[in-house]
Design a protein around this motif. Structure first.
Motif, PDB file in Angstrom:
ATOM      1  N   VAL A  53      28.880  43.965  35.763  1.00 59.28           N
ATOM      2  CA  VAL A  53      29.839  42.886  35.983  1.00 59.28           C
ATOM      3  C   VAL A  53      29.796  41.878  34.839  1.00 59.28           C
ATOM      4  CG1 VAL A  53      30.409  40.934  37.479  1.00 59.28           C
ATOM      5  CG2 VAL A  53      29.854  43.155  38.481  1.00 59.28           C
ATOM      6  N   THR A  54      28.592  41.518  34.423  1.00 58.04           N
ATOM      7  CA  THR A  54      28.456  40.550  33.334  1.00 58.04           C
ATOM      8  C   THR A  54      29.052  41.094  32.044  1.00 58.04           C
ATOM      9  OG1 THR A  54      26.421  39.736  34.335  1.00 58.04           O
ATOM     10  CG2 THR A  54      26.815  39.131  32.062  1.00 58.04           C
ATOM     11  N   PHE A 114      38.303  37.655  35.507  1.00 58.14           N
ATOM     12  CA  PHE A 114      36.896  37.465  35.151  1.00 58.14           C
ATOM     13  C   PHE A 114      36.624  36.103  34.509  1.00 58.14           C
ATOM     14  CE2 PHE A 114      37.504  42.119  34.898  1.00 58.14           C
ATOM     15  CZ  PHE A 114      36.603  42.492  35.880  1.00 58.14           C
ATOM     16  N   ALA A 141      26.369  38.024  47.150  1.00 56.27           N
ATOM     17  CA  ALA A 141      26.982  37.951  45.824  1.00 56.27           C
ATOM     18  C   ALA A 141      28.500  37.985  45.916  1.00 56.27           C
ATOM     19  CB  ALA A 141      26.471  39.095  44.950  1.00 56.27           C
ATOM     20  N   LEU A 142      29.016  38.863  46.763  1.00 56.44           N
ATOM     21  CA  LEU A 142      30.470  38.932  46.943  1.00 56.44           C
ATOM     22  C   LEU A 142      31.009  37.640  47.550  1.00 56.44           C
ATOM     23  CD1 LEU A 142      33.105  40.515  46.848  1.00 56.44           C
ATOM     24  CD2 LEU A 142      32.517  41.493  49.099  1.00 56.44           C
ATOM     25  N   TYR A 161      31.021  34.902  44.952  1.00 53.72           N
ATOM     26  CA  TYR A 161      32.127  35.071  44.006  1.00 53.72           C
ATOM     27  C   TYR A 161      33.446  34.565  44.597  1.00 53.72           C
ATOM     28  CZ  TYR A 161      35.635  37.393  41.118  1.00 53.72           C
ATOM     29  OH  TYR A 161      36.721  37.650  40.324  1.00 53.72           O
ATOM     30  N   TRP A 221      33.403  30.697  44.884  1.00 51.44           N
ATOM     31  CA  TRP A 221      33.491  30.008  43.601  1.00 51.44           C
ATOM     32  C   TRP A 221      34.832  30.232  42.922  1.00 51.44           C
ATOM     33  CZ3 TRP A 221      30.834  26.412  40.918  1.00 51.44           C
ATOM     34  CH2 TRP A 221      29.610  25.990  41.480  1.00 51.44           C
ATOM     35  N   LEU A 222      35.546  31.266  43.301  1.00 57.50           N
ATOM     36  CA  LEU A 222      36.911  31.404  42.796  1.00 57.50           C
ATOM     37  C   LEU A 222      37.765  30.216  43.216  1.00 57.50           C
ATOM     38  CD1 LEU A 222      37.880  35.184  43.232  1.00 57.50           C
ATOM     39  CD2 LEU A 222      37.571  33.927  41.092  1.00 57.50           C
ATOM     40  N   ALA A 262      32.640  31.749  38.671  1.00 54.57           N
ATOM     41  CA  ALA A 262      32.483  32.676  39.794  1.00 54.57           C
ATOM     42  C   ALA A 262      31.626  33.876  39.413  1.00 54.57           C
ATOM     43  CB  ALA A 262      33.846  33.129  40.303  1.00 54.57           C
ATOM     44  N   ILE A 263      31.917  34.478  38.249  1.00 50.85           N
ATOM     45  CA  ILE A 263      31.146  35.639  37.810  1.00 50.85           C
ATOM     46  C   ILE A 263      29.697  35.254  37.561  1.00 50.85           C
ATOM     47  CG2 ILE A 263      30.826  37.272  35.925  1.00 50.85           C
ATOM     48  CD1 ILE A 263      32.998  38.075  37.799  1.00 50.85           C
ATOM     49  N   GLU A 264      29.474  34.134  36.914  1.00 60.91           N
ATOM     50  CA  GLU A 264      28.122  33.682  36.600  1.00 60.91           C
ATOM     51  C   GLU A 264      27.284  33.516  37.861  1.00 60.91           C
ATOM     52  OE1 GLU A 264      25.902  29.676  34.848  1.00 60.91           O
ATOM     53  OE2 GLU A 264      28.038  29.998  34.498  1.00 60.91           O
ATOM     54  N   ALA A 291      27.852  34.850  40.891  1.00 62.10           N
ATOM     55  CA  ALA A 291      27.664  36.129  41.579  1.00 62.10           C
ATOM     56  C   ALA A 291      26.567  36.958  40.909  1.00 62.10           C
ATOM     57  CB  ALA A 291      28.982  36.904  41.608  1.00 62.10           C
TER      58      ALA A 291
END
Length: 798
Positions: free
Chosen positions: A217-218, A236, A405-406, A409, A412-413, A420-422, A424
């Motif tokens: 993902v990162t 992303f 984690a989901l 995400y 944080w969206l 959000a990615i960071e 998660a």
């Protein structure tokens, strides 16, 4: 042991990253009798069917989930009856039917699952450890080198003010970071992707799944931001995390390398026990020639020469030469012992002094060494219920991690899509329960290794945990608290012959005893002084009665009461009489001395029992002996309770009665009659000299026969459980603290990777403290006999 099985172009295991099928040559080499002899024990079942029990060395194991995948792969092979895998020791023991499968098929199954495997014959273990260490170091080097470069390119973005760096320069730095991150993802992070793929293929969830998912993902999110340009937007976000990606991969690889070396150190003591046999031995042929053969090719009766510094390849009897032998493997005693012609030596012990020649008397599974190896195998592959519970927790915990984690995400969206990615990824990385599944197995293994070095072998690792709950320790007497031989306790003067001093009378008795092989005569001779020596004439021996001889023309006898004319006396201890013929012709005998014997108390029994009492244990003595000796033993040692004339059923009932009160009971025994009560006790302990049946029913075997090692065992058990609980407590506390920090965005991915790596390393190093168990004081190994007691001095006719 045979050398590593190879072909001209590659070894059986070229590595653990790829697992190509075995070639026909490799499969034939693996299934060769000489290879199987080094790693397989054959057992004949009640139905006459033959079963092989083979040790396999494994590669590529990093967590408990890996062990489960390998077990599943082995159990699906037709003909496999049992498969046990210990991830911390990287060992598997497989029971298989030779009529339905082969060892090469077992190896194929493990390799098809993505792991390395081959017969555990010793040389391969060293080769695999070196190969995996080199691979791990190269991966860590690539990740760390690229991390430093990426951090150099990322630093300007952190320190520069808005407008200081142009958009083109920012984009160039991102491209440079991307290029350097590619080898990290494709090469350095390979073990995480391999582990995740194995788990996915086996429809399991392992420790590598959240790590691999976080890396993917990162990298994908950062690549999308890089390809789209500084001003582009996507699902992303616009930020790149190449620095975090390379950092947490480096931290995880570094911790994994240290963990693997720590696990190897924890298993070293147990593993060393199985590596004592030499690769080849010198066999002397009848015509005087010498040939070098593998240890597996020896036969009973062979004459072999063992040089100084070599290990004995089989049990045998020394024919020529005198030497010193290191028997620490058997007894835990570091001091060498003298061995010469007629003495027995055991396989696996080291010849320290000079070359000797010996005749082979026992081979293979019949040797004491192989019986110890069987115990070590059990310790290396067993997973205690305590650890199975932790493994069960790890699975649901990982699903919870993915769900968290989901959820993070998605939340944080709505709050800040750029982070959000960071967030998660940080949740995925920080909550991986590696510490939960690593710390406990290493602690158990380190404890088992430390005990093995002291001459204490665990057949059931669960016994350590149960032992911490034990409050009652029950002893058998003969052969447990005492040696398996008698010692002179007291001499009673019954009459005084005219013209003879007491010293002369004793010298006559000693001279007669020295000529007999009876156990009581040998004990009397062992207690003889070095003073006056009597010369015997016309010596004869009456089987079952005693000896008769003339000394200075007068007839003397040494033996039983009836043989020596003594009245029947009800004694609690064995005794022999010395008698003189009153009429000079030997028709009337007058008893002169009576010698009472008692069992020899083990040298460290008094100190050990006192230490056990100090540790809070209540001691009991259950013996089939007479009330007098049992009461005297209990008084001597300060045992809390004692019972005499116990049958095996009486012992069983006594232990059951304690258990009915809710008490955990440990039983220490050595005889065949102790087998039922050993099976019933919560923890069963057998001495090294115990009967084979008693050892088979025991959870722990004290090879050294030292009572003091029970103190070591109890102390190690308490420390082990305490450290395991510390590790599990720390792993849970770490997640309780770190998960909220990651969820609220206060923990960047690189710091999450560092925290996870340090957490795993901390519990492993904490477990390794058990390998440095505090040495307990040792008393002299010289046996001492029990002092005469008041109940022994009441001698009729004295």
């Amino acid at each position: 042991m045979p050398a590593p099985v190879t072909t001209a172009d590659q070894p059986v295991l070229a590595g653990t990253d790829a697992a190509p099928a075995l070639s026909e040559t490799q499969a034939a080499a693996v299934d060769a009798p000489v290879t199987l002899a080094a790693c397989t024990q054959w057992q004949d079942g009640a139905d006459g069917a033959r079963t092989g029990r083979t040790r396999l060395l494994l590669g590529g194991i990093h967590c408990a989930a890996c062990a489960g995948v390998i077990e599943g792969a082995l159990q699906r092979v037709d003909g496999v009856r049992l498969a046990e895998v210990n991830g911390a020791a990287q060992r598997a023991v497989v029971e298989w039917d030779p009529a339905r499968t082969k060892v090469s098929t077992l190896i194929e199954a493990v390799r098809a699952a993505g792991y390395g495997a081959f017969p555990d014959t010793g040389a391969e273990a060293v080769a695999l450890a070196q190969r995996e260490s080199r691979q791990a170091i190269w991966r860590l080097f690539v990740a760390a080198f690229c991390m430093m470069q990426v951090m150099m390119y990322a630093t300007p973005a952190y320190v520069a003010e808005p407008g200081d760096i142009s958009a083109d320069m920012v984009q160039l730095l991102r491209w440079a970071s991307w290029v350097l991150s590619v080898p990290v993802v494709l090469f350095a992070a390979g073990p995480f992707f391999q582990g995740a793929w194995r788990a996915f293929r086996e429809r399991r969830i392992g420790m590598d799944v959240p790590v691999a998912l976080g890396i993917v993902v990162t990298f994908v999110a950062s690549s999308a931001a890089t390809f789209g340009g500084v001003q582009a937007t996507s699902v992303f976000g616009r930020e790149v995390y190449f620095d975090s990606l390379t950092m947490f991969v480096s931290f995880l690889l570094g911790a994994r390398l240290l963990e693997s070396r720590a696990r190897a150190r924890a298993a070293q003591s147990l593993d060393a026990v199985m590596r004592r046999l030499p690769d080849a031995v010198e066999r002397l042929l009848p015509d005087g020639r010498i040939e070098r053969v593998a240890a597996a090719e020896l036969a009973l009766g062979d004459i072999v020469r063992v040089h100084a510094g070599q290990a004995f390849a089989a049990d045998g009897e020394v024919l020529e030469g005198r030497t010193q032998v290191d028997e620490a493997m058997l007894t835990g005693e570091s001091r060498p012992v003298e061995r010469g012609p007629g003495d027995a030596v055991s396989a696996g012990c080291l010849n320290l002094g000079a070359p000797v020649t010996l005749r082979v008397t026992q081979l293979g599974a019949q040797t004491r060494f192989q019986r110890i190896v069987a115990l070590v195998e059990r310790a290396l592959t067993e997973r205690p219920a305590f650890l199975v519970s932790a493994d069960r927790i790890a699975g649901p915990f990982l699903w919870t991690v993915l769900a968290l984690a989901l959820g993070a995400y998605l939340v944080w969206l709505q709050i800040d899509a750029s982070r959000a990615i960071e967030v998660a990824v940080a949740v995925l990385i920080v909550t991986c329960p590696c510490a939960l599944s690593l710390g406990a197995p290493v602690a158990w293994l380190a404890a088992a290794g430390q005990l093995a070095r002291q001459g204490v072998l665990l057949q059931r690792l669960d016994a350590l945990e149960v032992l911490t709950r034990v409050r009652h320790l029950v002893f058998d007497k003969t052969g447990t608290l005492t040696e398996d031989r008698l010692a002179l306790s007291q001499a009673h003067e019954l009459s005084q012959p005219e013209g003879l001093t007491p010293a002369r009378v004793r010298a006559i008795a000693d001279a007669l005893a020295a000529r007999s092989s009876h156990p009581l005569s040998r004990a009397l001779a062992a207690a003889a002084s070095q003073g006056d020596v009597a010369v015997l004439d016309e010596l004869t021996e009456q089987a079952g009665a005693g000896l008769q001889a003339r000394v200075d023309g007068r007839p003397w006898r040494l033996g039983s009461a009836a043989w020596c004319g003594a009245h029947a006396v009800d004694l609690d201890t064995p005794a022999v009489w010395l008698a003189l013929a009153e009429d000079g012709a030997g028709s009337i005998w007058r008893p002169v001395l009576r010698f009472d014997f008692d069992e020899t108390l083990r040298a460290d029994a008094e100190t050990a029992v006192a230490q056990l009492h100090h540790a809070g244990l209540r001691t009991h003595l259950l013996s089939g002996d007479q009330p007098g000796p049992v009461a005297g033993m209990a008084a001597r040692l300060g045992l809390g309770a004692h019972r005499a004339r116990c049958t095996p059923q009486d012992k069983l009932d006594a232990v059951a009665a304690l258990q009915a009160q809710g008490e955990a009971v440990a039983m220490v025994g050595d005889g065949i009659n102790d087998a039922p009560v050993l099976a019933r006790a919560d923890v069963s302990i057998a001495m090294g000299s115990a009967a084979a049946l008693a050892q088979a029913r025991a959870d722990v075997i004290v090879l050294s026969d030292r009572i003091g090692d029970l103190v070591l065992l109890h102390d190690t058990a308490r420390r082990t459980v305490r450290i395991v609980r510390q590790n599990l407590g720390w792993a849970l506390a770490y997640n309780v603290i770190s998960v909220p920090l990651a969820l609220v965005g206060w923990l960047p991915p690189w710091l999450a990777g560092l925290g996870m790596a340090l957490s795993s390393l901390l519990v492993v190093l904490n477990g390794l403290r058990l390998a440095r168990t505090r040495p307990l004081p040792r008393r002299s190994a010289t046996p001492v006999s029990i002092e005469p007691r008041a109940w022994m001095r009441a001698t009729p006719g004295a």
